[in-house]
Motif scaffolding. Structure first.
Motif, short mmCIF file in Angstrom:
data_model
loop_
_atom_site.label_atom_id
_atom_site.label_comp_id
_atom_site.label_asym_id
_atom_site.label_seq_id
_atom_site.Cartn_x
_atom_site.Cartn_y
_atom_site.Cartn_z
N THR A 1 23.55 -12.86 -51.18
CA THR A 1 23.10 -14.01 -50.41
C THR A 1 24.18 -15.08 -50.35
O THR A 1 24.46 -15.66 -49.29
N GLU A 2 24.82 -15.34 -51.48
CA GLU A 2 25.88 -16.34 -51.54
C GLU A 2 27.04 -15.96 -50.62
O GLU A 2 27.59 -16.80 -49.91
N ASN A 3 27.41 -14.68 -50.62
CA ASN A 3 28.49 -14.23 -49.74
C ASN A 3 28.12 -14.38 -48.27
O ASN A 3 28.95 -14.79 -47.45
N ALA A 4 26.87 -14.05 -47.93
CA ALA A 4 26.42 -14.17 -46.54
C ALA A 4 26.46 -15.62 -46.06
O ALA A 4 26.82 -15.90 -44.91
N ILE A 5 26.11 -16.54 -46.95
CA ILE A 5 26.10 -17.95 -46.58
C ILE A 5 27.52 -18.51 -46.50
O ILE A 5 27.93 -19.10 -45.50
N LYS A 6 28.30 -18.31 -47.56
CA LYS A 6 29.63 -18.93 -47.65
C LYS A 6 30.63 -18.29 -46.70
O LYS A 6 31.41 -18.99 -46.04
N HIS A 7 30.64 -16.97 -46.65
CA HIS A 7 31.68 -16.26 -45.88
C HIS A 7 31.17 -15.75 -44.53
O HIS A 7 31.93 -15.13 -43.79
N GLY A 8 29.89 -16.00 -44.26
CA GLY A 8 29.31 -15.55 -43.00
C GLY A 8 28.95 -16.70 -42.10
O GLY A 8 29.73 -17.15 -41.27
N VAL A 9 27.75 -17.25 -42.30
CA VAL A 9 27.23 -18.25 -41.34
C VAL A 9 27.96 -19.58 -41.41
O VAL A 9 28.15 -20.24 -40.37
N LEU A 10 28.39 -20.02 -42.61
CA LEU A 10 29.03 -21.33 -42.70
C LEU A 10 30.47 -21.32 -42.21
O LEU A 10 31.10 -22.38 -42.13
N LYS A 11 31.00 -20.14 -41.90
CA LYS A 11 32.32 -20.07 -41.29
C LYS A 11 32.25 -20.41 -39.80
O LYS A 11 33.28 -20.59 -39.15
N ARG A 12 31.05 -20.49 -39.27
CA ARG A 12 30.86 -20.88 -37.87
C ARG A 12 30.50 -22.37 -37.83
O ARG A 12 29.69 -22.83 -38.64
N PRO A 13 31.10 -23.14 -36.92
CA PRO A 13 30.81 -24.58 -36.86
C PRO A 13 29.32 -24.88 -36.69
O PRO A 13 28.82 -25.84 -37.28
N GLN A 14 28.62 -24.04 -35.92
CA GLN A 14 27.20 -24.28 -35.69
C GLN A 14 26.31 -23.66 -36.76
O GLN A 14 25.09 -23.82 -36.74
N GLY A 15 26.91 -22.92 -37.69
CA GLY A 15 26.12 -22.27 -38.74
C GLY A 15 25.42 -21.03 -38.22
O GLY A 15 25.89 -20.39 -37.28
N GLY A 16 24.30 -20.69 -38.83
CA GLY A 16 23.58 -19.48 -38.41
C GLY A 16 22.42 -19.18 -39.32
O GLY A 16 21.92 -20.04 -40.05
N THR A 17 21.99 -17.91 -39.30
CA THR A 17 20.78 -17.48 -40.01
C THR A 17 21.10 -16.32 -40.95
O THR A 17 21.84 -15.41 -40.60
N VAL A 18 20.52 -16.39 -42.14
CA VAL A 18 20.58 -15.29 -43.10
C VAL A 18 19.16 -14.75 -43.28
O VAL A 18 18.22 -15.53 -43.49
N ARG A 19 19.01 -13.45 -43.18
CA ARG A 19 17.70 -12.82 -43.38
C ARG A 19 17.72 -12.03 -44.68
O ARG A 19 18.58 -11.17 -44.88
N ILE A 20 16.78 -12.33 -45.55
CA ILE A 20 16.67 -11.66 -46.86
C ILE A 20 15.44 -10.78 -46.84
O ILE A 20 14.32 -11.28 -46.68
N GLU A 21 15.63 -9.48 -47.02
CA GLU A 21 14.53 -8.53 -46.92
C GLU A 21 14.44 -7.66 -48.17
O GLU A 21 15.46 -7.28 -48.76
N ALA A 22 13.22 -7.33 -48.54
CA ALA A 22 12.97 -6.34 -49.59
C ALA A 22 11.67 -5.63 -49.22
O ALA A 22 10.58 -6.20 -49.33
N MET A 23 11.80 -4.40 -48.75
CA MET A 23 10.65 -3.67 -48.23
C MET A 23 10.51 -2.31 -48.92
O MET A 23 11.50 -1.60 -49.13
N GLU A 24 9.27 -1.96 -49.25
CA GLU A 24 9.01 -0.69 -49.92
C GLU A 24 8.83 0.43 -48.90
O GLU A 24 8.12 0.28 -47.90
N HIS A 25 9.48 1.55 -49.17
CA HIS A 25 9.32 2.75 -48.37
C HIS A 25 8.68 3.82 -49.26
O HIS A 25 8.15 3.51 -50.32
N GLN A 26 8.75 5.07 -48.85
CA GLN A 26 8.01 6.10 -49.57
C GLN A 26 8.39 6.22 -51.04
O GLN A 26 7.54 6.23 -51.92
N ASP A 27 9.68 6.32 -51.32
CA ASP A 27 10.10 6.49 -52.72
C ASP A 27 11.23 5.55 -53.10
O ASP A 27 11.95 5.79 -54.06
N TYR A 28 11.41 4.47 -52.36
CA TYR A 28 12.45 3.50 -52.68
C TYR A 28 12.14 2.15 -52.05
O TYR A 28 11.31 2.04 -51.14
N VAL A 29 12.79 1.14 -52.58
CA VAL A 29 12.73 -0.20 -51.98
C VAL A 29 14.11 -0.51 -51.42
O VAL A 29 15.13 -0.33 -52.10
N LYS A 30 14.14 -0.94 -50.18
CA LYS A 30 15.40 -1.29 -49.54
C LYS A 30 15.56 -2.81 -49.54
O LYS A 30 14.69 -3.53 -49.08
#
Length: 216
Positions: free
Chosen positions: A122-151
C-alpha cells in the motif's frame, strides 16, 4: 551431521528474513514522522477534533509498527489491515483530495499473512504510484476469498512502472535492488506459500500487485 547442518542453515535463513521485515519497518522515514507531526500541529489551529483523530491513528500506527508480533512469520489479516487503515488515514489527512482509497475487503476472512506485507504494498502504491501524479489518484485495496485461497491485491492508477524496470523489480542481484520492501515481501511469501508477488501494469495505466494465501 549434514542433515543437521542443512536444517540449521534453513532455520537461520528463515530467521534472517523475518528479522529483515521488522528491521525495515523500524526504519520509518523521518520525513513521514515530521510531516505527520506538522499536519497535527496545523490541525491544532484549525480543527481540534481532526487533530485528536489524527493523533489517535498516528499512535495506533506507531504501536502496531513496533509490535513484537512483527517478528512472527504470520499474523491474522485483520491485524495487518488495522495497520494499513491507520497509515492510509494519516496519508489522506496529509494529501487530502489527491489521495483516494477504495476498500474491498471480504468479511470474516480467516487467514494469516506475513506482517507488514499489505502495508508495504500500500505504501509503495501511494508513494511511488498515485502521488507521483500532480492530481493524485486512487488506490484500491482488495482481499477476496476464492475456492481454496484468498487473493490480496493493491491496484493504483498512478504513473505505472516502465517495462524494463518491472522485469528487474524483484531481481535479487545487489546492484539492482530497488524497493527492498517489495523484495523482502516477495521472499517471505515464496518461503511461506511457494509463490511470491505478481506485479503487472495494465494497459489502462497504473500498477497492480497481488499475492495468494492458501486456505488451510
Amino acid at each position: 551431521a549434514r542433515v543437521q547442518a542443512l536444517t540449521s542453515l534453513k532455520n537461520s535463513i528463515s530467521e534472517r528474513i523475518r528479522m529483515e521485515s521488522a528491521w525495515l519497518q523500524a526504519q520509518i522515514e523521518p520525513h513521514f514522522l515530521f510531516n505527520t507531526l506538522n499536519t497535527i500541529a496545523a490541525l491544532s489551529e484549525i480543527d481540534s477534533s481532526k487533530m485528536i483523530a489524527l493523533l489517535h491513528e498516528f499512535g495506533n500506527y506507531l504501536r502496531t509498527s513496533f509490535s513484537g508480533r512483527n517478528l512472527d512469520k504470520l499474523i491474522p489479516i485483520q491485524n495487518e489491515l488495522e495497520l494499513v487503515r491507520s497509515y492510509v488515514y494519516i496519508e489522506q489527512e496529509r494529501f487530502g483530495s489527491r489521495l483516494h482509497v477504495d476498500w474491498n475487503i471480504e468479511e470474516d476472512l480467516n487467514v494469516q499473512v506475513p506482517p507488514l506485507a499489505i502495508q508495504t504494498l500500500t505504501e509503495n502504491a501511494i508513494k511511488h504510484g498515485v502521488l507521483k501524479r500532480p492530481q493524485g489518484g486512487t488506490v484500491r485495496i482488495e482481499a477476496m476469498e476464492h475456492q481454496d485461497y484468498v487473493k490480496v491485491s493493491i491496484v493504483d492508477d498512478g504513473v505505472g512502472i516502465e517495462e524494463e524496470h518491472l522485469k528487474q523489480l524483484l531481481d535479487e542481484k545487489p546492484e539492482k535492488i530497488r524497493g527492498i520492501g517489495l523484495l523482502n515481501t516477495d521472499k517471505r511469501l515464496k518461503q511461506l506459500f511457494g509463490q511470491g508477488l505478481t506485479i503487472s501494469c495494465p494497459s489502462s495505466g497504473g500498477t497492480s500487485v497481488s499475492f495468494f494465501i492458501p486456505i488451510e
